[in-house]
Design an enzyme around this catalytic site. Structure first.
Site, mmCIF file in Angstrom:
data_model
loop_
_atom_site.group_PDB
_atom_site.id
_atom_site.type_symbol
_atom_site.label_atom_id
_atom_site.label_comp_id
_atom_site.label_asym_id
_atom_site.label_seq_id
_atom_site.Cartn_x
_atom_site.Cartn_y
_atom_site.Cartn_z
ATOM 1 N N LYS A 39 1.944 -3.651 6.654
ATOM 2 C CA LYS A 39 2.367 -3.629 5.242
ATOM 3 C C LYS A 39 3.888 -3.468 5.155
ATOM 4 O O LYS A 39 4.554 -4.126 4.363
ATOM 5 C CB LYS A 39 1.667 -2.505 4.474
ATOM 6 C CG LYS A 39 0.178 -2.736 4.284
ATOM 7 C CD LYS A 39 -0.095 -3.978 3.452
ATOM 8 C CE LYS A 39 -1.553 -4.318 3.346
ATOM 9 N NZ LYS A 39 -1.833 -5.657 2.801
ATOM 10 N N SER B 234 0.825 -1.207 0.000
ATOM 11 C CA SER B 234 0.000 0.000 0.000
ATOM 12 C C SER B 234 0.857 1.255 0.000
ATOM 13 O O SER B 234 1.941 1.280 0.602
ATOM 14 C CB SER B 234 -0.868 -0.021 1.256
ATOM 15 O OG SER B 234 -1.473 1.228 1.449
ATOM 16 N N TYR C 118 -2.173 -1.046 10.757
ATOM 17 C CA TYR C 118 -2.373 -1.573 9.397
ATOM 18 C C TYR C 118 -1.162 -1.244 8.521
ATOM 19 O O TYR C 118 -0.583 -2.106 7.872
ATOM 20 C CB TYR C 118 -3.655 -0.975 8.792
ATOM 21 C CG TYR C 118 -3.730 -1.111 7.296
ATOM 22 C CD1 TYR C 118 -4.027 -2.342 6.709
ATOM 23 C CD2 TYR C 118 -3.469 -0.024 6.453
ATOM 24 C CE1 TYR C 118 -4.058 -2.471 5.330
ATOM 25 C CE2 TYR C 118 -3.503 -0.152 5.081
ATOM 26 C CZ TYR C 118 -3.797 -1.380 4.528
ATOM 27 O OH TYR C 118 -3.821 -1.502 3.161
HETATM 28 C C1 WQD Z 1 -9.523 9.417 0.636
HETATM 29 C C2 WQD Z 1 -9.728 10.913 0.869
HETATM 30 C C3 WQD Z 1 -10.184 11.455 3.160
HETATM 31 C C4 WQD Z 1 -14.040 9.499 3.517
HETATM 32 C C5 WQD Z 1 -6.876 4.471 2.916
HETATM 33 C C6 WQD Z 1 -5.694 3.701 3.476
HETATM 34 C C7 WQD Z 1 -4.881 3.142 2.345
HETATM 35 C C8 WQD Z 1 -5.726 2.290 1.452
HETATM 36 C C9 WQD Z 1 -6.917 3.040 0.983
HETATM 37 C C10 WQD Z 1 -6.320 0.020 1.741
HETATM 38 C C11 WQD Z 1 -9.048 11.411 2.140
HETATM 39 C C12 WQD Z 1 -11.374 11.798 2.282
HETATM 40 C C13 WQD Z 1 -12.838 9.984 3.042
HETATM 41 C C14 WQD Z 1 -15.097 10.431 3.779
HETATM 42 C C15 WQD Z 1 -13.674 12.223 3.035
HETATM 43 N N1 WQD Z 1 -6.089 1.143 2.209
HETATM 44 N N2 WQD Z 1 -12.654 11.307 2.814
HETATM 45 N N3 WQD Z 1 -14.858 11.743 3.513
HETATM 46 O O1 WQD Z 1 -7.261 7.442 3.636
HETATM 47 O O2 WQD Z 1 -6.371 7.881 1.314
HETATM 48 O O3 WQD Z 1 -6.380 5.586 2.196
HETATM 49 O O4 WQD Z 1 -7.626 3.625 2.072
HETATM 50 O O5 WQD Z 1 -6.712 -0.956 1.844
HETATM 51 O O6 WQD Z 1 -3.860 2.399 2.881
HETATM 52 O O7 WQD Z 1 -4.898 4.556 4.253
HETATM 53 O O8 WQD Z 1 -8.514 6.608 1.574
HETATM 54 O O9 WQD Z 1 -10.850 6.620 0.793
HETATM 55 O O10 WQD Z 1 -10.390 6.750 3.283
HETATM 56 O O11 WQD Z 1 -9.853 8.725 1.827
HETATM 57 O O12 WQD Z 1 -13.513 13.426 2.838
HETATM 58 O O13 WQD Z 1 -16.181 10.070 4.249
HETATM 59 O O14 WQD Z 1 -11.125 11.140 1.071
HETATM 60 O O15 WQD Z 1 -10.022 12.410 4.172
HETATM 61 O O16 WQD Z 1 -8.587 12.713 1.887
HETATM 62 P P1 WQD Z 1 -7.098 6.992 2.257
HETATM 63 P P2 WQD Z 1 -9.974 7.103 1.901
#
Ligand code: WQD
Length: 344
Positions: free
Chosen positions: A158, A129, A154
């Site tokens: 990784k 990741s 998590y």
């Molecule tokens: C993306 C953006 C949030 C939800 C995580 C893990 C990574 C991978 C994928 C895998 C961010 C914003 C989110 C919401 C929002 N894991 N957001 N409102 O955090 O980049 O990555 O998931 O299995 O390892 O760290 O992904 O989709 O949670 O967020 O504004 O309700 O969307 O703050 O900027 P992230 P995400």
């Protein structure tokens, strides 16, 4: 490929596993799916079978249980390669239940690599990741960008799993491995027969968006509009799930065909473009012709401001490139949500 090669897809009933299975079979590989359905269900495998028009070899097995994995899988089939997706992936849950993450994510890899050695299975593709980079000092993140201290258990699993694989491959000259560092996988198969099935309230952005559009959630919270980015919301590299699945086929083929340059290699899997949360929300509205109920709230603790991938190495070495336009990916995500909810 001369003789059909067989790939064990551990965790093959989940989001990335199902899409990868479809692409592998379409590329001419045989696949055996192993999954304990702890974070997925049979419908994923059934969706794969519908798309491919054939039954899949599917074993319900816990990849941490060596005896069971040997009896039901390694002693029963002959593999050339293993793709290991059988891990937990919820960042927030890993903070509150670290031992669950350490025991599952470490033990499944140890068990799988032990059996690969015993049965002389040579090639491993591992789900890593972009979280291993934390907030890089320079962007885009290349594979040589230093990893930073993990900000969740998590992410730590990784990093440690990558290092365990490196050590194992160094000690076993016949073994080869590729770690794929995924950026933000989103979307669904264009058939709308497989997709992401988050349990409970989604943590990730796109499932939250599609559930809000479906009326399952009242309102999307956009976490932060005061970042140092063009519109103030955070930037990520959103990679289409089918493109991501194809990167696994490229990784397996590279090793099966003996084209890998090192016995352990790492590749970023992203598009090379940073997209903001607000851009993504507005594109979702535009391509699906709907309005999304959303509000701006404070930053989410632990989030990085911006990250996107350098994809040069994957393009050059794997011969792989993301091809699906983001608008198509967001249409597919919505089509899948409608399929799940029975919305016309
Ligand atoms: C993306 C953006 C949030 C939800 C995580 C893990 C990574 C991978 C994928 C895998 C961010 C914003 C989110 C919401 C929002 N894991 N957001 N409102 O955090 O980049 O990555 O998931 O299995 O390892 O760290 O992904 O989709 O949670 O967020 O504004 O309700 O969307 O703050 O900027 P992230 P995400």
């Amino acid at each position: 490929m001369n003789k059909k090669k067989t790939v064990l897809v551990a965790g093959g009933a989940g989001f990335i596993g199902t899409h990868t299975t479809v692409e592998l079979v379409e590329a001419g590989y045989d696949v055996v799916i192993a999954d304990n359905l702890s974070n997925s269900d049979r419908s994923g495998v059934e969706g794969v079978e519908k798309i491919l028009g054939r039954k899949m070899a599917f074993e319900i097995v816990d990849c941490c249980n060596e005896k069971e994995l040997e009896e039901k899988v390694f002693s029963k089939y002959e593999f050339d390669s293993v793709i290991h997706f059988a891990g937990f992936k919820a960042v927030g849950e890993s903070v509150s239940e670290p031992l669950k993450y350490y025991s599952n994510n470490f033990m499944s890899l140890i068990t799988i690599m032990g059996l690969m050695k015993k049965y002389n299975v040579q090639n491993l593709v591992f789900s890593s990741s972009a979280t291993v980079y934390g907030q890089p000092d320079t962007l885009p993140a290349t594979e040589a960008t230093p990893r930073q201290k993990a900000n969740s258990p998590y992410g730590y699993t990784k990093q440690v799993c990558e290092d365990m694989i490196e050590g194992m491959v160094a000690a076993n000259p016949s073994m080869h491995a590729i770690a794929l560092r995924y950026f933000n996988p989103i979307g669904a198969h264009p058939s709308a027969l497989i997709g992401e099935l988050p349990r409970g309230v989604p943590n990730n952005l796109v499932p939250f968006i599609t559930q809000t559009a479906a009326g399952v959630r009242e309102c999307l919270s956009v976490f932060g509009d005061d970042y140092d980015t063009p519109d103030g919301s955070a930037l990520r590299d959103y990679i289409d799930i089918v493109d991501l699945a194809r990167a696994h086929v490229a990784a397996v083929s590279r090793m099966v065909d003996g084209k890998n340059k090192e016995s352990y290699e790492i590749f970023n899997v992203g598009t090379g473009k940073g997209v903001s949360v607000l851009e993504l929300v507005h594109l979702f509205e535009e391509v699906n012709n709907l309005k999304l109920n959303y509000k701006i709230v404070g930053r989410r603790p632990g989030d990085v401001e911006k990250i996107w991938a350098s994809t040069d190495l994957a393009n050059a070495e794997l011969g792989w490139k993301a091809t699906r336009p983001l608008g198509e990916t967001l249409k597919a995500a919505w089509a899948w949500e409608k399929h799940v909810r029975g919305i016309k």
